[in-house]
Design an enzyme around this catalytic site. Structure first.
Site, short mmCIF file in Angstrom:
data_model
loop_
_atom_site.label_atom_id
_atom_site.label_comp_id
_atom_site.label_asym_id
_atom_site.label_seq_id
_atom_site.Cartn_x
_atom_site.Cartn_y
_atom_site.Cartn_z
N HIS A 1 1.98 -27.56 24.41
CA HIS A 1 1.55 -26.76 23.26
C HIS A 1 2.76 -26.13 22.56
O HIS A 1 2.95 -26.30 21.35
CB HIS A 1 0.57 -25.67 23.73
CG HIS A 1 0.04 -24.81 22.64
ND1 HIS A 1 -1.20 -25.01 22.07
CD2 HIS A 1 0.58 -23.75 21.98
CE1 HIS A 1 -1.39 -24.11 21.12
NE2 HIS A 1 -0.33 -23.33 21.04
N GLU A 2 3.57 -25.42 23.33
CA GLU A 2 4.71 -24.74 22.71
C GLU A 2 5.71 -25.75 22.15
O GLU A 2 6.38 -25.49 21.15
CB GLU A 2 5.39 -23.79 23.70
CG GLU A 2 4.49 -22.66 24.24
CD GLU A 2 3.75 -21.87 23.16
OE1 GLU A 2 4.28 -21.74 22.04
OE2 GLU A 2 2.62 -21.40 23.43
N HIS B 1 4.83 -26.61 18.65
CA HIS B 1 5.39 -25.62 17.70
C HIS B 1 6.88 -25.88 17.50
O HIS B 1 7.39 -25.83 16.39
CB HIS B 1 5.20 -24.20 18.25
CG HIS B 1 3.79 -23.69 18.18
ND1 HIS B 1 3.10 -23.55 17.00
CD2 HIS B 1 2.94 -23.24 19.16
CE1 HIS B 1 1.88 -23.05 17.25
NE2 HIS B 1 1.76 -22.87 18.55
N GLU C 1 -0.28 -24.23 14.20
CA GLU C 1 -1.18 -24.47 15.33
C GLU C 1 -1.67 -25.92 15.33
O GLU C 1 -1.97 -26.47 16.39
CB GLU C 1 -2.34 -23.47 15.27
CG GLU C 1 -3.15 -23.36 16.55
CD GLU C 1 -2.42 -22.75 17.75
OE1 GLU C 1 -1.27 -22.28 17.59
OE2 GLU C 1 -3.00 -22.74 18.85
ZN ZN Z 1 0.02 -21.95 19.44
#
Ligand code: ZN
Length: 520
Positions: free
Chosen positions: A282-283, A286, A312
């Site tokens: 997830h990170e 980003h 996101e």
């Molecule tokens: Zn996030």
């Protein structure tokens, strides 16, 4: 009559057109970007390495930086240069980087100056205090203790919205700070499409889905092996460790110091594989966005992601569309088995895949699966609007929370700590922020599908072969490279030929979870 849009950035670079004020503005705002990067660095240090004794000194450093940034941005000199630069740039092509620079500078300046400094500092100091009281209230399951602070924050949000300006609905001004161009109505439309379908999909899964056993994810997973496995995966995704790093922190996040320095953090649990594994992906989503902004924007206000929703969409795309997909695990499951010798040997790939995609209504948003997640957001969005418009009082909010929880997820929180007190956002005055999570989920599928279409439908096969380059390159070209050049709506339209649309996301969920739960 002025001819609009005839000069390209290249002509300007060649010196055919002199934009003196624009250059002066850029160097002035460059200083603000550098102040911001120092702020990010000390914020990262605070969460990763600072001893607890450093808290008050750090708070002073951060307060000073915020004040300097705000003063620098709102100073008469900034306005003078901005106005002069706009005047000398009327003939720029609206698609040029410089025209975009001026649009973004104008928006940043307007947002900062519309709000009086006194209100800015009142919001900052109230959130700092409210955060402390929220921590205590949550620990003691004592909503009454937090209630007066929530009331203050709601009141400050109303005043903030009125200063920012809106056409009658205050929520519009608040959500626009995080997602330019989004309104309460545009968010409502997305939820009107999602809500009935999600509620019925959750019901179908809980009533007639084939049971999924997620207990193998809760075995003993050596932490250094978790770190090594995750690092191997994100290197393959394309995370550039010469321009980034990964550290441990209690709350996972991604922060950008500069184009050459993008950092992610991870939380490890020895007896639970999912938080570190999917949190890292997830990170990284980003981080890939930030590492992918074109280098010319480094130190420039166009650097960074265009909105929280688009940001996101990137984290969700890598975490869910890639990381929780069958093709991904066809390639990586053997590696996972050898990373943790003997731990998962009795778990066949299809069972592992079903375990990581288990759908289960839960009380806690951050633990929610792909299907139930947006119902948590819907509940918060509805309560925020009711509070803001004064149709719901703070003292009645826990009851409203619990009733919606029962309606959407069939659960009633046994305590307020597991209900209305669970999230940090409202203590920090962040009202209008939650919808960006749902926007991200919806957009992640739109982008993935367009990328797959443009790449001849080959992305699943490429993932199965451990090849992520083509997908990353598509995202670089269509999303990352632009940084803040285009507002989110325009960027999405340009990348996919469409506006935000929840249908592809719903079709993806029905298809994926229909098969995980053998629903037909
Ligand atoms: Zn996030």
């Amino acid at each position: 009559m002025a001819v609009v849009g005839v000069y390209s950035t290249a002509q300007i670079k060649k010196g055919q057109i002199a934009l003196t004020s624009l250059n002066d503005l850029k160097s002035r705002l460059h200083d603000n970007v550098v102040l911001g990067s120092v702020d990010s660095l000390i914020g990262w240090d605070q969460q990763c390495y600072m001893p607890t004794g450093g808290a008050s000194g750090r708070a002073e450093q951060m307060a000073l930086l915020s004040r300097l940034k705000h003063e620098w941005l709102t100073a008469p000199e900034t306005e003078r240069l901005l106005t002069a630069a706009e005047r000398e740039s009327v003939d720029l092509s609206p698609h040029s980087d410089d025209a975009a620079y001026l649009r973004v500078a104008r928006r940043d300046f307007e947002l900062a100056t519309k709000v009086p400094t006194e209100l800015v500092s009142e919001i900052a100091s109230t959130s700092a205090l409210a955060h402390e009281e929220w921590v205590k209230a949550r620990a003691n399951n004592d909503f009454a203790h937090f209630a007066p602070w929530l009331e203050k924050n709601v009141d400050l949000a109303r005043r903030l919205a009125d200063y920012l300006g809106h056409g009658g609905e205050r929520y519009d001004a608040l959500v626009d700070q995080y997602e330019q161009g989004a309104t309460a109505d545009s968010v409502r439309k997305v939820f009107e499409t999602l809500k009935p379908e999600l509620v019925s999909l959750v019901r179908a899964i809980t009533e007639r889905g084939k049971a999924v056993d997620a207990s193998p994810l809760r075995r003993d997973f050596d932490e250094s092996a978790q770190l090594a496995f995750g690092e191997g995966v994100i290197r393959k995704f394309g995370f550039d460790f010469t321009r980034g790093r990964q550290d441990r922190a209690v709350h996972p996040f991604c922060t950008t110091i500069s184009h050459g320095d993008v950092r992610i953090t991870t939380r490890f649990e020895r007896n639970f594989l999912s938080p570190a594994l999917f949190g890292t992906m997830h990170e990284t989503g980003h981080a890939l966005y930030e590492q992918g902004v074109k280098a010319e924007f480094d130190g420039n206000i166009l650097f960074g992601g265009t909105s929280l929703g688009i940001h996101e969409s990137q984290s969700r795309l890598w975490e869910n569309l890639v990381g929780r997909s069958m093709p991904f695990w066809e390639r990586f499951y053997p590696d996972l088995l050898s990373a943790f010798p003997g731990v998962l040997d009795d778990v066949a790939l299809p069972d592992f895949y079903r375990a990581i995609n288990k759908v289960e209504p839960t009380l806690i948003r951050v633990e929610a699966d792909e299907v139930t997640y947006n119902l948590h957001i819907l509940l918060r969005f509805e309560i925020e609007i009711e509070l803001l418009e004064g149709r719901l009082s703070v003292k009645d909010a826990p009851e409203a929370w619990n009733a919606k929880m029962q309606e959407y997820l069939g659960l009633t929180p046994p305590t307020n700590s597991a209900g209305i007190l669970q999230d940090v956002h409202w203590s920090g005055g962040m009202i209008g922020y939650f919808p960006t999570y749902t926007i991200g989920n919806v957009v992640s599928v739109q982008l993935y599908e367009k990328a797959n279409e443009d790449l001849g439908g080959n992305i699943p096969d490429q993932i199965r072969a451990g090849e992520f380059g083509p997908l990353l390159q598509w995202l670089r070209t269509n999303i990352h490279g632009y940084g803040r050049k285009y507002p989110p709506k325009e960027l999405l339209q340009q990348a996919t030929g469409r506006g935000i649309d929840a249908q592809p996301y719903l079709a993806y969920l029905r298809n994926k979870f229909g098969s995980v739960y053998e629903l037909d």
